[in-house]
Enzyme design. Structure first.
Site, PDB file in Angstrom:
ATOM      1  N   GLY A 117      -0.870 -32.546 -16.246  1.00 56.75           N
ATOM      2  CA  GLY A 117       0.159 -33.116 -15.376  1.00 56.75           C
ATOM      3  C   GLY A 117      -0.014 -32.568 -13.959  1.00 56.75           C
ATOM      4  O   GLY A 117      -1.043 -31.947 -13.646  1.00 56.75           O
ATOM      5  N   ASP A 118       1.006 -32.743 -13.119  1.00 49.56           N
ATOM      6  CA  ASP A 118       0.849 -32.338 -11.715  1.00 49.56           C
ATOM      7  C   ASP A 118       0.580 -30.839 -11.558  1.00 49.56           C
ATOM      8  O   ASP A 118      -0.304 -30.440 -10.796  1.00 49.56           O
ATOM      9  CB  ASP A 118       2.056 -32.787 -10.882  1.00 49.56           C
ATOM     10  CG  ASP A 118       3.391 -32.325 -11.442  1.00 49.56           C
ATOM     11  OD1 ASP A 118       3.409 -31.746 -12.547  1.00 49.56           O
ATOM     12  OD2 ASP A 118       4.421 -32.537 -10.776  1.00 49.56           O
ATOM     13  N   GLY A 119       1.322 -30.007 -12.307  1.00 51.71           N
ATOM     14  CA  GLY A 119       1.157 -28.555 -12.184  1.00 51.71           C
ATOM     15  C   GLY A 119      -0.243 -28.127 -12.580  1.00 51.71           C
ATOM     16  O   GLY A 119      -0.922 -27.393 -11.852  1.00 51.71           O
ATOM     17  N   ILE A 142       4.499 -36.845 -20.644  1.00 51.99           N
ATOM     18  CA  ILE A 142       5.535 -37.763 -21.140  1.00 51.99           C
ATOM     19  C   ILE A 142       6.511 -38.107 -20.020  1.00 51.99           C
ATOM     20  O   ILE A 142       7.181 -39.122 -20.067  1.00 51.99           O
ATOM     21  CB  ILE A 142       6.298 -37.205 -22.366  1.00 51.99           C
ATOM     22  CG1 ILE A 142       7.104 -35.947 -22.019  1.00 51.99           C
ATOM     23  CG2 ILE A 142       5.380 -36.966 -23.535  1.00 51.99           C
ATOM     24  CD1 ILE A 142       8.158 -35.612 -23.071  1.00 51.99           C
ATOM     25  N   ASP A 143       6.580 -37.249 -18.987  1.00 53.48           N
ATOM     26  CA  ASP A 143       7.569 -37.464 -17.919  1.00 53.48           C
ATOM     27  C   ASP A 143       7.183 -38.642 -17.005  1.00 53.48           C
ATOM     28  O   ASP A 143       8.037 -39.179 -16.309  1.00 53.48           O
ATOM     29  CB  ASP A 143       7.708 -36.202 -17.053  1.00 53.48           C
ATOM     30  CG  ASP A 143       8.010 -34.965 -17.882  1.00 53.48           C
ATOM     31  OD1 ASP A 143       8.590 -35.114 -18.969  1.00 53.48           O
ATOM     32  OD2 ASP A 143       7.657 -33.852 -17.440  1.00 53.48           O
ATOM     33  N   ARG A 178      31.681 -44.749 -33.304  1.00 55.32           N
ATOM     34  CA  ARG A 178      31.414 -43.566 -32.469  1.00 55.32           C
ATOM     35  C   ARG A 178      30.651 -43.902 -31.193  1.00 55.32           C
ATOM     36  O   ARG A 178      29.975 -44.925 -31.118  1.00 55.32           O
ATOM     37  CB  ARG A 178      30.542 -42.565 -33.254  1.00 55.32           C
ATOM     38  CG  ARG A 178      31.330 -41.791 -34.262  1.00 55.32           C
ATOM     39  CD  ARG A 178      30.416 -40.912 -35.078  1.00 55.32           C
ATOM     40  NE  ARG A 178      31.211 -40.078 -35.974  1.00 55.32           N
ATOM     41  CZ  ARG A 178      30.742 -39.481 -37.054  1.00 55.32           C
ATOM     42  NH1 ARG A 178      29.476 -39.631 -37.409  1.00 55.32           N
ATOM     43  NH2 ARG A 178      31.518 -38.727 -37.782  1.00 55.32           N
ATOM     44  N   HIS A 285      11.252 -32.058 -28.569  1.00 59.25           N
ATOM     45  CA  HIS A 285       9.791 -32.157 -28.670  1.00 59.25           C
ATOM     46  C   HIS A 285       9.312 -33.238 -29.620  1.00 59.25           C
ATOM     47  O   HIS A 285       8.105 -33.510 -29.680  1.00 59.25           O
ATOM     48  CB  HIS A 285       9.211 -30.788 -29.046  1.00 59.25           C
ATOM     49  CG  HIS A 285       9.413 -29.789 -27.948  1.00 59.25           C
ATOM     50  ND1 HIS A 285      10.623 -29.174 -27.749  1.00 59.25           N
ATOM     51  CD2 HIS A 285       8.592 -29.360 -26.961  1.00 59.25           C
ATOM     52  CE1 HIS A 285      10.526 -28.370 -26.693  1.00 59.25           C
ATOM     53  NE2 HIS A 285       9.312 -28.474 -26.193  1.00 59.25           N
ATOM     54  N   ARG A 288       7.130 -35.604 -28.017  1.00 61.76           N
ATOM     55  CA  ARG A 288       5.754 -35.239 -27.635  1.00 61.76           C
ATOM     56  C   ARG A 288       4.777 -35.366 -28.796  1.00 61.76           C
ATOM     57  O   ARG A 288       3.558 -35.353 -28.585  1.00 61.76           O
ATOM     58  CB  ARG A 288       5.733 -33.794 -27.114  1.00 61.76           C
ATOM     59  CG  ARG A 288       6.568 -33.621 -25.866  1.00 61.76           C
ATOM     60  CD  ARG A 288       5.899 -32.786 -24.825  1.00 61.76           C
ATOM     61  NE  ARG A 288       5.416 -31.522 -25.298  1.00 61.76           N
ATOM     62  CZ  ARG A 288       5.759 -30.344 -24.784  1.00 61.76           C
ATOM     63  NH1 ARG A 288       6.607 -30.282 -23.780  1.00 61.76           N
ATOM     64  NH2 ARG A 288       5.241 -29.246 -25.242  1.00 61.76           N
TER      65      ARG A 288
HETATM   66  O1  F6P Z   1       6.764 -31.830 -18.883  1.00 64.10           O
HETATM   67  C1  F6P Z   1       6.852 -32.212 -20.226  1.00 64.10           C
HETATM   68  C2  F6P Z   1       8.069 -31.630 -20.875  1.00 64.10           C
HETATM   69  O2  F6P Z   1       8.126 -32.091 -22.216  1.00 64.10           O
HETATM   70  C3  F6P Z   1       9.380 -31.905 -20.155  1.00 64.10           C
HETATM   71  O3  F6P Z   1       9.862 -33.216 -20.372  1.00 64.10           O
HETATM   72  C4  F6P Z   1      10.247 -30.801 -20.713  1.00 64.10           C
HETATM   73  O4  F6P Z   1      11.286 -30.476 -19.815  1.00 64.10           O
HETATM   74  C5  F6P Z   1       9.283 -29.647 -20.858  1.00 64.10           C
HETATM   75  O5  F6P Z   1       7.976 -30.217 -20.915  1.00 64.10           O
HETATM   76  C6  F6P Z   1       9.470 -28.804 -22.089  1.00 64.10           C
HETATM   77  O6  F6P Z   1       8.579 -27.734 -22.027  1.00 64.10           O
HETATM   78  P1  F6P Z   1       8.299 -26.753 -23.242  1.00 64.10           P
HETATM   79  O7  F6P Z   1       7.288 -27.408 -24.146  1.00 64.10           O
HETATM   80  O8  F6P Z   1       7.769 -25.524 -22.615  1.00 64.10           O
HETATM   81  O9  F6P Z   1       9.594 -26.547 -23.969  1.00 64.10           O
END
Ligand code: F6P
Length: 360
Positions: A117-119, A142-143, A178, A285, A288
Protein backbone atom coordinates in the site's frame (compact mmCIF):
# COMPACT_ATOMS: atom_id res chain seq x y z
CA UNK A 1 16.95 -26.99 -16.80
CA UNK A 2 18.70 -24.02 -18.45
CA UNK A 3 20.48 -21.42 -16.31
CA UNK A 4 18.11 -18.46 -15.71
CA UNK A 5 19.09 -15.37 -17.67
CA UNK A 6 18.01 -12.96 -14.92
CA UNK A 7 17.07 -13.10 -11.25
CA UNK A 8 14.45 -10.82 -9.73
CA UNK A 9 12.96 -10.63 -6.23
CA UNK A 10 9.44 -10.15 -4.93
CA UNK A 11 8.03 -9.35 -1.50
CA UNK A 12 4.68 -8.51 0.08
CA UNK A 13 4.57 -5.69 2.60
CA UNK A 14 1.95 -4.06 4.88
CA UNK A 15 -1.38 -5.61 5.85
CA UNK A 16 -2.32 -8.72 3.87
CA UNK A 17 -5.39 -9.01 1.67
CA UNK A 18 -6.94 -11.47 -0.74
CA UNK A 19 -5.18 -11.69 -4.11
CA UNK A 20 -1.55 -11.38 -3.00
CA UNK A 21 -0.79 -14.99 -3.92
CA UNK A 22 -2.42 -14.47 -7.30
CA UNK A 23 0.02 -11.58 -7.93
CA UNK A 24 3.00 -13.70 -6.85
CA UNK A 25 1.88 -16.49 -9.19
CA UNK A 26 1.47 -14.11 -12.14
CA UNK A 27 4.96 -12.68 -11.63
CA UNK A 28 6.46 -16.15 -11.44
CA UNK A 29 4.62 -17.51 -14.49
CA UNK A 30 5.53 -14.47 -16.62
CA UNK A 31 9.15 -14.58 -15.43
CA UNK A 32 9.36 -18.27 -16.33
CA UNK A 33 8.33 -17.53 -19.90
CA UNK A 34 11.44 -15.32 -20.07
CA UNK A 35 13.64 -17.91 -18.34
CA UNK A 36 14.09 -15.64 -15.29
CA UNK A 37 14.35 -16.82 -11.69
CA UNK A 38 12.15 -15.29 -8.97
CA UNK A 39 13.28 -15.09 -5.34
CA UNK A 40 10.49 -14.60 -2.80
CA UNK A 41 11.64 -12.58 0.23
CA UNK A 42 9.79 -13.48 3.43
CA UNK A 43 7.92 -11.12 5.78
CA UNK A 44 8.47 -7.95 3.78
CA UNK A 45 11.84 -6.30 4.38
CA UNK A 46 12.11 -8.24 7.67
CA UNK A 47 13.25 -11.27 5.69
CA UNK A 48 16.34 -9.29 4.67
CA UNK A 49 17.23 -8.52 8.29
CA UNK A 50 17.46 -12.22 9.22
CA UNK A 51 20.83 -13.90 9.04
CA UNK A 52 20.82 -15.61 6.58
CA UNK A 53 18.08 -13.70 4.72
CA UNK A 54 14.75 -15.52 4.61
CA UNK A 55 14.07 -16.09 0.92
CA UNK A 56 12.79 -18.92 -1.29
CA UNK A 57 13.15 -19.66 -4.99
CA UNK A 58 9.63 -19.49 -6.47
CA UNK A 59 8.61 -21.45 -9.55
CA UNK A 60 5.46 -22.76 -11.16
CA UNK A 61 5.88 -25.93 -9.09
CA UNK A 62 5.38 -24.09 -5.78
CA UNK A 63 3.13 -21.13 -6.66
CA UNK A 64 0.78 -22.27 -9.37
CA UNK A 65 -2.88 -23.14 -9.34
CA UNK A 66 -3.59 -24.03 -5.68
CA UNK A 67 -1.77 -21.08 -4.17
CA UNK A 68 -3.39 -18.41 -6.34
CA UNK A 69 -6.81 -19.32 -4.95
CA UNK A 70 -5.73 -18.80 -1.34
CA UNK A 71 -6.02 -15.68 0.79
CA UNK A 72 -3.08 -14.27 2.75
CA UNK A 73 0.44 -14.31 1.36
CA UNK A 74 2.67 -17.36 1.12
CA UNK A 75 5.63 -15.01 1.62
CA UNK A 76 4.38 -13.55 4.89
CA UNK A 77 4.22 -9.81 5.50
CA UNK A 78 4.43 -7.17 8.19
CA UNK A 79 2.97 -3.73 8.76
CA UNK A 80 5.44 -2.96 11.55
CA UNK A 81 9.15 -2.19 11.70
CA UNK A 82 9.93 0.75 9.41
CA UNK A 83 13.57 0.00 8.38
CA UNK A 84 14.44 3.68 8.76
CA UNK A 85 13.20 3.73 12.38
CA UNK A 86 13.31 0.09 13.40
CA UNK A 87 12.18 -0.68 16.98
CA UNK A 88 15.04 -2.42 18.81
CA UNK A 89 14.60 -4.72 21.85
CA UNK A 90 16.04 -1.99 24.14
CA UNK A 91 13.23 0.39 23.08
CA UNK A 92 15.38 2.57 20.80
CA UNK A 93 14.73 3.15 17.09
CA UNK A 94 17.52 2.38 14.65
CA UNK A 95 18.03 3.08 10.95
CA UNK A 96 18.58 -0.43 9.50
CA UNK A 97 18.16 0.54 5.85
CA UNK A 98 21.79 -0.18 4.91
CA UNK A 99 21.53 -3.76 6.31
CA UNK A 100 18.47 -4.37 4.14
CA UNK A 101 20.10 -2.91 1.03
CA UNK A 102 23.25 -5.00 1.55
CA UNK A 103 21.22 -8.19 2.06
CA UNK A 104 19.18 -7.45 -1.07
CA UNK A 105 22.32 -6.92 -3.13
CA UNK A 106 23.76 -10.21 -1.82
CA UNK A 107 20.79 -12.06 -3.28
CA UNK A 108 22.10 -11.08 -6.72
CA UNK A 109 18.70 -9.83 -7.95
CA UNK A 110 18.49 -7.30 -10.74
CA UNK A 111 15.19 -5.78 -9.63
CA UNK A 112 12.61 -5.92 -6.84
CA UNK A 113 8.84 -6.14 -7.20
CA UNK A 114 7.17 -4.81 -4.04
CA UNK A 115 3.48 -5.47 -3.44
CA UNK A 116 2.20 -2.92 -0.95
CA UNK A 117 0.00 0.00 0.00
CA UNK A 118 1.07 3.65 0.21
CA UNK A 119 3.16 3.25 3.38
CA UNK A 120 5.05 0.18 2.14
CA UNK A 121 5.63 1.58 -1.33
CA UNK A 122 6.98 4.82 0.17
CA UNK A 123 9.46 2.83 2.29
CA UNK A 124 10.48 0.53 -0.58
CA UNK A 125 10.91 3.49 -2.89
CA UNK A 126 13.19 5.23 -0.39
CA UNK A 127 15.23 2.03 0.04
CA UNK A 128 15.52 1.59 -3.75
CA UNK A 129 16.72 5.18 -4.22
CA UNK A 130 19.24 4.88 -1.40
CA UNK A 131 20.48 1.47 -2.55
CA UNK A 132 20.36 2.29 -6.25
CA UNK A 133 18.33 -0.82 -7.15
CA UNK A 134 15.40 -0.97 -9.58
CA UNK A 135 11.90 -1.23 -8.10
CA UNK A 136 8.44 -1.88 -9.47
CA UNK A 137 5.42 -1.39 -7.18
CA UNK A 138 2.14 -3.32 -7.28
CA UNK A 139 -0.75 -1.69 -5.39
CA UNK A 140 -2.66 -3.73 -2.82
CA UNK A 141 -4.91 -2.57 -0.03
CA UNK A 142 -8.46 -3.34 1.00
CA UNK A 143 -8.78 0.40 1.75
CA UNK A 144 -8.40 1.31 -1.98
CA UNK A 145 -6.91 4.64 -0.96
CA UNK A 146 -3.83 4.57 -3.21
CA UNK A 147 -3.75 7.29 -5.81
CA UNK A 148 -4.16 6.91 -9.57
CA UNK A 149 -5.12 3.25 -9.67
CA UNK A 150 -8.88 2.75 -9.75
CA UNK A 151 -8.50 -0.53 -7.93
CA UNK A 152 -5.89 -2.01 -5.64
CA UNK A 153 -5.64 -5.77 -5.14
CA UNK A 154 -7.80 -6.90 -2.21
CA UNK A 155 -10.44 -4.17 -2.35
CA UNK A 156 -12.98 -6.06 -4.44
CA UNK A 157 -12.86 -9.12 -2.16
CA UNK A 158 -13.22 -6.96 0.96
CA UNK A 159 -16.28 -5.29 -0.57
CA UNK A 160 -17.75 -8.70 -1.44
CA UNK A 161 -17.27 -9.87 2.16
CA UNK A 162 -18.91 -6.73 3.56
CA UNK A 163 -21.78 -7.04 1.09
CA UNK A 164 -22.33 -10.65 2.07
CA UNK A 165 -22.36 -9.58 5.72
CA UNK A 166 -25.24 -7.19 4.91
CA UNK A 167 -27.04 -9.99 3.07
CA UNK A 168 -26.76 -12.08 6.21
CA UNK A 169 -27.70 -9.27 8.59
CA UNK A 170 -30.84 -8.22 6.71
CA UNK A 171 -33.00 -11.30 7.44
CA UNK A 172 -32.06 -11.43 11.10
CA UNK A 173 -32.70 -7.66 11.39
CA UNK A 174 -36.13 -8.12 9.80
CA UNK A 175 -36.95 -11.12 12.01
CA UNK A 176 -36.25 -9.17 15.22
CA UNK A 177 -37.30 -5.61 14.28
CA UNK A 178 -33.75 -4.42 14.82
CA UNK A 179 -31.35 -1.82 13.52
CA UNK A 180 -28.15 -3.59 12.53
CA UNK A 181 -24.90 -1.65 12.54
CA UNK A 182 -22.02 -3.06 10.50
CA UNK A 183 -18.58 -1.57 11.15
CA UNK A 184 -16.12 -2.05 8.30
CA UNK A 185 -12.43 -1.30 7.81
CA UNK A 186 -10.88 1.18 5.37
CA UNK A 187 -8.68 3.39 7.52
CA UNK A 188 -9.29 7.05 6.67
CA UNK A 189 -11.15 6.27 3.44
CA UNK A 190 -14.80 5.23 3.20
CA UNK A 191 -14.54 3.19 -0.01
CA UNK A 192 -15.43 -0.19 1.53
CA UNK A 193 -18.39 1.25 3.47
CA UNK A 194 -19.79 3.19 0.54
CA UNK A 195 -19.35 0.46 -2.08
CA UNK A 196 -20.58 -2.41 0.07
CA UNK A 197 -23.30 -0.24 1.56
CA UNK A 198 -24.79 0.46 -1.87
CA UNK A 199 -24.34 -3.14 -3.05
CA UNK A 200 -25.76 -4.56 0.17
CA UNK A 201 -28.82 -2.31 0.41
CA UNK A 202 -27.81 -0.26 3.46
CA UNK A 203 -30.20 2.44 4.65
CA UNK A 204 -27.50 4.57 6.27
CA UNK A 205 -23.82 4.73 5.24
CA UNK A 206 -21.38 6.72 7.36
CA UNK A 207 -17.93 7.46 5.97
CA UNK A 208 -15.09 9.62 7.31
CA UNK A 209 -15.28 11.99 4.34
CA UNK A 210 -18.87 13.12 5.11
CA UNK A 211 -19.86 14.47 8.56
CA UNK A 212 -23.08 13.18 10.06
CA UNK A 213 -25.76 14.35 12.44
CA UNK A 214 -27.50 11.78 14.67
CA UNK A 215 -30.78 13.66 14.23
CA UNK A 216 -30.67 13.07 10.46
CA UNK A 217 -29.98 9.37 10.95
CA UNK A 218 -32.84 9.03 13.46
CA UNK A 219 -35.21 10.95 11.17
CA UNK A 220 -34.25 8.73 8.22
CA UNK A 221 -34.83 5.52 10.17
CA UNK A 222 -38.13 6.88 11.54
CA UNK A 223 -39.18 7.67 7.94
CA UNK A 224 -38.50 4.04 6.99
CA UNK A 225 -40.55 2.83 9.94
CA UNK A 226 -43.42 5.21 9.05
CA UNK A 227 -43.46 3.56 5.64
CA UNK A 228 -43.79 0.12 7.24
CA UNK A 229 -40.16 -1.01 7.46
CA UNK A 230 -39.41 -2.88 10.69
CA UNK A 231 -35.61 -2.89 10.44
CA UNK A 232 -32.69 -0.83 9.19
CA UNK A 233 -29.13 -1.52 8.04
CA UNK A 234 -26.39 0.96 8.93
CA UNK A 235 -22.82 0.67 7.62
CA UNK A 236 -20.14 2.65 9.39
CA UNK A 237 -16.51 3.03 8.40
CA UNK A 238 -13.96 2.52 11.19
CA UNK A 239 -12.55 6.08 10.99
CA UNK A 240 -15.92 7.81 11.42
CA UNK A 241 -15.76 10.14 14.44
CA UNK A 242 -18.00 10.01 17.50
CA UNK A 243 -20.83 12.57 17.66
CA UNK A 244 -18.49 14.82 19.67
CA UNK A 245 -15.69 14.54 17.12
CA UNK A 246 -13.41 11.89 18.65
CA UNK A 247 -11.59 9.16 16.71
CA UNK A 248 -12.17 5.68 18.21
CA UNK A 249 -9.31 3.22 18.43
CA UNK A 250 -7.95 0.27 20.39
CA UNK A 251 -4.55 0.07 22.04
CA UNK A 252 -2.82 -3.26 21.50
CA UNK A 253 0.18 -4.86 23.16
CA UNK A 254 3.44 -3.13 22.17
CA UNK A 255 1.90 0.32 21.88
CA UNK A 256 0.05 -0.32 18.62
CA UNK A 257 -3.05 1.76 17.99
CA UNK A 258 -5.69 0.62 15.52
CA UNK A 259 -9.02 2.14 14.53
CA UNK A 260 -12.13 0.28 15.72
CA UNK A 261 -15.10 0.62 18.05
CA UNK A 262 -17.16 3.42 16.51
CA UNK A 263 -19.87 0.85 15.60
CA UNK A 264 -20.61 0.12 19.27
CA UNK A 265 -20.69 3.80 20.20
CA UNK A 266 -23.09 4.61 17.36
CA UNK A 267 -25.12 1.48 18.16
CA UNK A 268 -25.94 2.95 21.59
CA UNK A 269 -26.61 6.43 20.26
CA UNK A 270 -28.86 5.22 17.46
CA UNK A 271 -30.79 2.94 19.86
CA UNK A 272 -31.40 5.92 22.10
CA UNK A 273 -32.28 8.33 19.28
CA UNK A 274 -34.61 5.85 17.53
CA UNK A 275 -35.94 4.13 20.66
CA UNK A 276 -35.20 0.84 18.91
CA UNK A 277 -33.11 -2.25 19.51
CA UNK A 278 -29.69 -2.20 17.84
CA UNK A 279 -27.01 -4.84 17.37
CA UNK A 280 -23.46 -4.25 16.21
CA UNK A 281 -21.19 -6.41 14.02
CA UNK A 282 -17.55 -5.46 13.65
CA UNK A 283 -16.33 -7.23 10.53
CA UNK A 284 -12.61 -6.70 11.16
CA UNK A 285 -10.01 -8.92 9.52
CA UNK A 286 -12.63 -11.18 7.94
CA UNK A 287 -12.50 -8.56 5.16
CA UNK A 288 -8.85 -9.36 4.49
CA UNK A 289 -9.05 -13.14 4.32
CA UNK A 290 -10.69 -15.77 2.18
CA UNK A 291 -10.47 -16.55 -1.50
CA UNK A 292 -9.85 -13.59 -3.80
CA UNK A 293 -12.77 -12.53 -5.99
CA UNK A 294 -12.58 -13.02 -9.75
CA UNK A 295 -11.84 -9.31 -10.23
CA UNK A 296 -9.02 -9.33 -7.69
CA UNK A 297 -7.53 -12.38 -9.43
CA UNK A 298 -7.85 -10.60 -12.76
CA UNK A 299 -6.06 -7.41 -11.74
CA UNK A 300 -3.51 -9.51 -9.81
CA UNK A 301 -2.71 -11.36 -13.04
CA UNK A 302 -2.56 -8.18 -15.14
CA UNK A 303 -0.42 -6.36 -12.55
CA UNK A 304 2.02 -9.29 -12.15
CA UNK A 305 2.53 -9.73 -15.89
CA UNK A 306 2.91 -5.98 -16.47
CA UNK A 307 5.41 -5.61 -13.62
CA UNK A 308 7.69 -8.23 -15.20
CA UNK A 309 7.24 -6.60 -18.63
CA UNK A 310 8.39 -3.27 -17.16
CA UNK A 311 11.57 -4.88 -15.84
CA UNK A 312 12.14 -6.44 -19.26
CA UNK A 313 11.78 -3.00 -20.85
CA UNK A 314 14.15 -1.44 -18.29
CA UNK A 315 11.45 0.88 -16.86
CA UNK A 316 11.77 1.34 -13.11
CA UNK A 317 10.33 3.22 -10.14
CA UNK A 318 6.92 2.67 -11.68
CA UNK A 319 3.75 1.43 -10.03
CA UNK A 320 1.34 -0.60 -12.11
CA UNK A 321 -2.23 0.68 -11.96
CA UNK A 322 -5.73 -0.14 -13.21
CA UNK A 323 -7.36 2.55 -15.33
CA UNK A 324 -10.25 2.40 -17.79
CA UNK A 325 -10.17 -1.40 -18.04
CA UNK A 326 -6.44 -1.39 -18.71
CA UNK A 327 -3.23 -1.90 -16.83
CA UNK A 328 -1.01 1.17 -17.00
CA UNK A 329 2.09 2.28 -15.11
CA UNK A 330 2.88 5.55 -13.37
CA UNK A 331 5.77 6.92 -11.27
CA UNK A 332 5.49 5.40 -7.78
CA UNK A 333 5.86 8.88 -6.26
CA UNK A 334 2.74 10.11 -8.09
CA UNK A 335 0.63 7.29 -6.67
CA UNK A 336 1.81 7.52 -3.08
CA UNK A 337 1.55 11.29 -2.88
CA UNK A 338 -2.01 11.23 -4.11
CA UNK A 339 -4.27 9.73 -1.45
CA UNK A 340 -7.60 8.65 -2.88
CA UNK A 341 -10.43 9.42 -0.45
CA UNK A 342 -14.10 9.12 -1.42
CA UNK A 343 -15.04 12.05 -3.68
CA UNK A 344 -17.80 13.92 -1.91
CA UNK A 345 -19.59 14.54 -5.18
CA UNK A 346 -18.43 11.39 -7.01
CA UNK A 347 -20.63 8.86 -8.78
CA UNK A 348 -21.02 6.55 -5.80
CA UNK A 349 -22.02 9.35 -3.43
CA UNK A 350 -24.53 10.60 -5.98
CA UNK A 351 -25.79 7.06 -6.51
CA UNK A 352 -26.28 6.57 -2.78
CA UNK A 353 -28.10 9.88 -2.49
CA UNK A 354 -30.17 9.00 -5.56
CA UNK A 355 -31.26 5.78 -3.87
CA UNK A 356 -32.36 7.74 -0.84
CA UNK A 357 -29.59 6.32 1.36
CA UNK A 358 -28.79 8.55 4.34
CA UNK A 359 -25.11 9.56 4.29
CA UNK A 360 -25.33 11.36 7.59
O1 F6P B 1 -4.84 -0.90 5.77
C1 F6P B 1 -5.54 -2.11 5.83
C2 F6P B 1 -6.21 -2.29 7.16
O2 F6P B 1 -6.93 -3.51 7.14
C3 F6P B 1 -7.10 -1.14 7.59
O3 F6P B 1 -8.35 -1.14 6.93
C4 F6P B 1 -7.16 -1.37 9.08
O4 F6P B 1 -7.43 -0.16 9.76
C5 F6P B 1 -5.78 -1.87 9.40
O5 F6P B 1 -5.24 -2.39 8.19
C6 F6P B 1 -5.72 -2.97 10.43
O6 F6P B 1 -4.38 -3.25 10.69
P1 F6P B 1 -3.90 -4.51 11.54
O7 F6P B 1 -3.87 -5.70 10.62
O8 F6P B 1 -2.55 -4.14 12.01
O9 F6P B 1 -4.89 -4.72 12.64
Amino acid sequence: MTTPSKRIAILTSGGDCAGLNAVIRAVVLRAETLNWEVIGIHDGTHGLLSKPPQATVLHSGNVDTTVMRQGGTILGTTNKGDPFAYPMPDGTLRDRSEEIIAAFKNLGCEALIGIGGDGSLAILSRLARQGGFPLIGIPKTIDNDLGITEMSVGFDTAVAVATEALDRLQPTAASHDRIMILEVMGRDAGHIALTAGIAGGADVILIPEIPYDLKNIAAHIKGLSDRGRNFALVVVSEAVLTPDGQSVSHDFFGGQKRLGGIGHILGEKIAEACQAETRVTVLGHVQRGGQPSAHDRLIAAAFGVHAVNLIQEGKFDRMVAWSNRKVIDVPIADAIHHNQAVEKDGTLVQTARGLGICLG
